[in-house]
Write a protein that holds these residues in place. Structure first.
Motif, PDB file in Angstrom:
ATOM      1  N   ASN A  89      -8.214   0.264  17.427  1.00 46.75           N
ATOM      2  CA  ASN A  89      -7.206   1.303  17.650  1.00 46.75           C
ATOM      3  C   ASN A  89      -7.112   2.217  16.432  1.00 46.75           C
ATOM      4  OD1 ASN A  89      -4.933   2.795  18.022  1.00 46.75           O
ATOM      5  ND2 ASN A  89      -3.628   1.086  18.637  1.00 46.75           N
ATOM      6  N   PRO A  90      -7.496   3.493  16.547  1.00 45.27           N
ATOM      7  CA  PRO A  90      -7.492   4.374  15.382  1.00 45.27           C
ATOM      8  C   PRO A  90      -6.104   4.549  14.769  1.00 45.27           C
ATOM      9  CG  PRO A  90      -8.367   5.501  17.323  1.00 45.27           C
ATOM     10  CD  PRO A  90      -7.881   4.161  17.771  1.00 45.27           C
ATOM     11  N   ALA A  91      -5.066   4.273  15.533  1.00 41.69           N
ATOM     12  CA  ALA A  91      -3.708   4.453  15.017  1.00 41.69           C
ATOM     13  C   ALA A  91      -3.347   3.366  14.014  1.00 41.69           C
ATOM     14  CB  ALA A  91      -2.708   4.448  16.171  1.00 41.69           C
ATOM     15  N   LEU A  92      -4.043   2.261  14.038  1.00 44.67           N
ATOM     16  CA  LEU A  92      -3.673   1.130  13.199  1.00 44.67           C
ATOM     17  C   LEU A  92      -4.943   0.369  12.843  1.00 44.67           C
ATOM     18  CD1 LEU A  92      -0.894   0.344  12.219  1.00 44.67           C
ATOM     19  CD2 LEU A  92      -0.720  -1.248  14.141  1.00 44.67           C
ATOM     20  N   ARG A  93      -5.342   0.455  11.571  1.00 45.69           N
ATOM     21  CA  ARG A  93      -6.601  -0.181  11.167  1.00 45.69           C
ATOM     22  C   ARG A  93      -6.326  -1.288  10.165  1.00 45.69           C
ATOM     23  NH1 ARG A  93     -10.475   2.718  13.272  1.00 45.69           N
ATOM     24  NH2 ARG A  93     -10.464   4.982  13.355  1.00 45.69           N
ATOM     25  N   ILE A  94      -7.344  -2.124   9.937  1.00 42.24           N
ATOM     26  CA  ILE A  94      -7.257  -3.165   8.911  1.00 42.24           C
ATOM     27  C   ILE A  94      -6.848  -2.509   7.590  1.00 42.24           C
ATOM     28  CG2 ILE A  94      -8.606  -4.828   7.551  1.00 42.24           C
ATOM     29  CD1 ILE A  94     -10.377  -5.117  10.131  1.00 42.24           C
TER      30      ILE A  94
END
Ligand code: C5J
Length: 226
Positions: A89-94
């Motif tokens: 999910n590009p909105a929330l990355r590692i």
């Protein structure tokens, strides 16, 4: 100990076996964590916690070696290649700030193993940057030092970190069993397919069995100590 398993009975002895618990960390299991943020139903995963607790308690009682893993990266993300960080999910990355701290970063609240299965003194805790427990960790050497040849797996998710770890274990010469009711996926059909493929072709990767089979075997060991 010989227990009923698929595709055929699984034999292990406690002195040469370890219980390996894959990634039972808060961000994957608990409501309000990273897993749920991605739109997953985490109640599927939390449902296995009581079965995992029962096996862990019995294994500890029998004096067996316990290994816990966490999917965890260094705070500077130097062990997280773009090929991993840029997926999902590009909105929330590692490494981003999530609901329980920085996602999949060592030391953050969401990266801790859930309290129900928290490690106790003497148990091995492996922070792994990959899907598999053997990649870029010292797990193989630690297990060899302990004389371990058999691994009993629990944890999440079945088709990602559990399956990868079992395949890595198989390539390193371990006989591995997956406890069917102590592993889960956000996608039940992936779990079913993974169990099938692990034990296909005469156990090409390993064995599967219900936790009751292991509990019965451990109960008979406890009985011998009385
Ligand atoms: C992911 C895991 N990322 N423990 N991890 O799915 O299976």
């Amino acid at each position: 100990m010989l227990i009923p398993a698929q595709p055929f009975p699984y034999e292990f002895d406690l002195a040469h076996s370890a219980l390996v618990i894959i990634d039972m960390q808060r961000d994957f299991i608990e409501p309000g964590g990273f897993g749920e943020t991605l739109g997953n139903d985490v109640s599927l995963l939390s449902a296995i916690v009581p079965a995992c607790q029962a096996v862990l308690q019995a294994w500890r009682g029998a004096g067996g070696l316990v290994v816990h893993t966490r999917e965890a990266h260094r705070p500077d993300l130097s062990d997280c290649p773009p090929a991993k960080r840029l997926r999902g999910n590009p909105a929330l990355r590692i490494g981003d700030q999530g609901p329980m701290g920085r996602i999949l970063v060592a030391g953050e609240p969401g990266n801790q193993i859930i309290p129900e299965l928290a490690p106790v003194d003497g148990e091995i805790v492996i922070d792994k940057p990959g899907k598999g427990a053997f990649c870029a960790t010292g797990l193989h050497e630690i297990l060899q030092d302990h004389g371990i040849s058999h691994l009993l797996f629990m944890g999440v998710t079945t088709e990602v970190c559990v399956q990868t770890s079992m395949r890595e274990a198989n390539d390193r010469g371990y006989d591995s069993l997956l406890l069917e009711d102590c592993t889960e996926s956000y996608f039940p059909h992936f779990k079913a397919a993974t169990l099938d493929m692990l034990r296909a072709q005469g156990g090409i990767v390993g064995w599967t069995a219900p936790s009751a089979a292991v509990l019965t075997a451990l109960g008979s060991v406890a009985g011998q100590h009385c």
